[in-house]
Design a protein around this motif. Structure first.
Motif, PDB file in Angstrom:
ATOM      1  N   ARG A  89      22.964  10.464 -32.203  1.00  0.00           N
ATOM      2  CA  ARG A  89      22.418  11.744 -31.724  1.00  0.00           C
ATOM      3  C   ARG A  89      21.752  12.570 -32.824  1.00  0.00           C
ATOM      4  N   GLY A  90      21.630  11.997 -34.011  1.00  0.00           N
ATOM      5  CA  GLY A  90      21.015  12.731 -35.117  1.00  0.00           C
ATOM      6  C   GLY A  90      19.514  12.932 -34.900  1.00  0.00           C
ATOM      7  N   THR A  91      19.060  14.126 -35.157  1.00  0.00           N
ATOM      8  CA  THR A  91      17.635  14.441 -35.011  1.00  0.00           C
ATOM      9  C   THR A  91      16.783  13.586 -35.939  1.00  0.00           C
ATOM     10  N   CYS A  92      17.329  13.206 -37.073  1.00  0.00           N
ATOM     11  CA  CYS A  92      16.563  12.427 -38.044  1.00  0.00           C
ATOM     12  C   CYS A  92      16.193  11.049 -37.517  1.00  0.00           C
ATOM     13  N   ARG A  93      16.853  10.598 -36.501  1.00  0.00           N
ATOM     14  CA  ARG A  93      16.520   9.282 -35.939  1.00  0.00           C
ATOM     15  C   ARG A  93      15.130   9.281 -35.317  1.00  0.00           C
ATOM     16  N   LEU A 116      12.086  11.536 -45.455  1.00  0.00           N
ATOM     17  CA  LEU A 116      12.439  12.932 -45.694  1.00  0.00           C
ATOM     18  C   LEU A 116      13.852  13.066 -46.229  1.00  0.00           C
ATOM     19  N   TRP A 117      14.750  12.194 -45.774  1.00  0.00           N
ATOM     20  CA  TRP A 117      16.165  12.320 -46.113  1.00  0.00           C
ATOM     21  C   TRP A 117      16.567  11.488 -47.317  1.00  0.00           C
ATOM     22  N   PHE A 118      15.820  10.426 -47.590  1.00  0.00           N
ATOM     23  CA  PHE A 118      16.269   9.517 -48.644  1.00  0.00           C
ATOM     24  C   PHE A 118      15.277   9.303 -49.777  1.00  0.00           C
ATOM     25  N   PRO A 152      29.560  16.632 -38.007  1.00  0.00           N
ATOM     26  CA  PRO A 152      30.098  15.313 -38.349  1.00  0.00           C
ATOM     27  C   PRO A 152      29.270  14.586 -39.405  1.00  0.00           C
ATOM     28  N   CYS A 153      27.981  14.845 -39.430  1.00  0.00           N
ATOM     29  CA  CYS A 153      27.135  14.207 -40.439  1.00  0.00           C
ATOM     30  C   CYS A 153      27.560  14.640 -41.841  1.00  0.00           C
ATOM     31  N   LEU A 154      27.743  15.935 -42.016  1.00  0.00           N
ATOM     32  CA  LEU A 154      28.168  16.425 -43.325  1.00  0.00           C
ATOM     33  C   LEU A 154      29.574  15.930 -43.646  1.00  0.00           C
ATOM     34  N   ILE A 188      15.507  20.795 -40.660  1.00  0.00           N
ATOM     35  CA  ILE A 188      15.681  19.986 -39.440  1.00  0.00           C
ATOM     36  C   ILE A 188      17.171  19.789 -39.176  1.00  0.00           C
ATOM     37  N   CYS A 189      17.918  19.516 -40.222  1.00  0.00           N
ATOM     38  CA  CYS A 189      19.369  19.345 -40.082  1.00  0.00           C
ATOM     39  C   CYS A 189      20.021  20.606 -39.499  1.00  0.00           C
ATOM     40  N   ALA A 190      19.493  21.763 -39.837  1.00  0.00           N
ATOM     41  CA  ALA A 190      20.120  23.020 -39.427  1.00  0.00           C
ATOM     42  C   ALA A 190      20.286  23.129 -37.919  1.00  0.00           C
ATOM     43  N   SER A 191      19.373  22.517 -37.173  1.00  0.00           N
ATOM     44  CA  SER A 191      19.489  22.597 -35.713  1.00  0.00           C
ATOM     45  C   SER A 191      19.900  21.261 -35.097  1.00  0.00           C
ATOM     46  N   CYS A 192      20.334  20.351 -35.915  1.00  0.00           N
ATOM     47  CA  CYS A 192      20.762  19.034 -35.406  1.00  0.00           C
ATOM     48  C   CYS A 192      22.111  19.172 -34.688  1.00  0.00           C
ATOM     49  N   PRO A 193      22.262  18.543 -33.541  1.00  0.00           N
ATOM     50  CA  PRO A 193      23.521  18.687 -32.798  1.00  0.00           C
ATOM     51  C   PRO A 193      24.717  18.017 -33.462  1.00  0.00           C
ATOM     52  N   TRP A 242      22.435  14.901 -46.135  1.00  0.00           N
ATOM     53  CA  TRP A 242      23.347  14.709 -44.999  1.00  0.00           C
ATOM     54  C   TRP A 242      23.818  16.083 -44.558  1.00  0.00           C
ATOM     55  N   GLY A 243      23.667  16.369 -43.299  1.00  0.00           N
ATOM     56  CA  GLY A 243      24.105  17.676 -42.809  1.00  0.00           C
ATOM     57  C   GLY A 243      23.373  18.830 -43.480  1.00  0.00           C
ATOM     58  N   GLY A 244      22.201  18.554 -43.995  1.00  0.00           N
ATOM     59  CA  GLY A 244      21.398  19.597 -44.621  1.00  0.00           C
ATOM     60  C   GLY A 244      21.638  19.784 -46.114  1.00  0.00           C
TER      61      GLY A 244
HETATM   62  S1  SF4 Z   1      22.393  16.646 -39.801  1.00  0.00           S
HETATM   63 FE1  SF4 Z   1      22.597  14.481 -40.321  1.00  0.00          FE
HETATM   64  S2  SF4 Z   1      22.156  13.401 -38.417  1.00  0.00           S
HETATM   65 FE2  SF4 Z   1      21.364  15.477 -38.216  1.00  0.00          FE
HETATM   66  S3  SF4 Z   1      19.217  15.430 -38.866  1.00  0.00           S
HETATM   67 FE3  SF4 Z   1      20.443  15.971 -40.646  1.00  0.00          FE
HETATM   68  S4  SF4 Z   1      20.874  14.027 -41.702  1.00  0.00           S
HETATM   69 FE4  SF4 Z   1      20.231  13.546 -39.594  1.00  0.00          FE
END
Ligand code: SF4
Length: 121
Positions: A29-33, A39-41, A64-66, A55-60, A79-81
């Protein structure tokens, strides 16, 4: 990295979230998918990192990601912003025995650095 890992400290304690984290269903369910993983790595600039964090800030599944990154010692990426340097003090708090829920609550309440924040320049 702390010499004692967060997982080492938490193992054996009643932390229901650990089982859910390990199952990994939250990752679906991660928005980054739905966006560019670079952007993340990537070895990113602060502005790019801030874009990922915003983007992470509004991720559902930010929480748990963090938690995953903190507990399982993710060394790279956002991870988790938060990037690795931002996660380090949170991991330290876990290794001193502070509850995972408390550390996560503090992290989630902190302001997110966005591409327009002065810190992102
Ligand atoms: S919080 Fe985690 S799952 Fe959500 S967009 Fe950020 S890195 Fe991806």
């Amino acid at each position: 990295m702390p010499t004692q890992t967060a997982l080492g400290v938490l193992r054996g304690r009643p932390v229901p979230m650990l089982r859910a984290l390990a199952r990994g269903g939250w990752k679906e369910r991660g928005t980054c998918r739905q966006t560019d993983p670079e952007l993340w790595f990537a070895d990113t600039s602060r502005r790019t990192k801030a874009r990922a964090a915003s983007i992470c800030a509004s991720c559902p599944v930010r929480r748990p990601c963090l938690a995953w990154a903190l507990v399982f010692d993710e060394e790279f990426g956002v991870w988790g912003g938060l990037d690795a340097a931002e996660r380090f003090p949170l991991q330290r708090r876990l290794t001193t025995g502070e509850p995972l829920a408390t550390v996560l609550a503090a992290a989630m309440a902190a302001p997110v650095i966005t591409p327009t924040s002065p810190q992102a320049a």
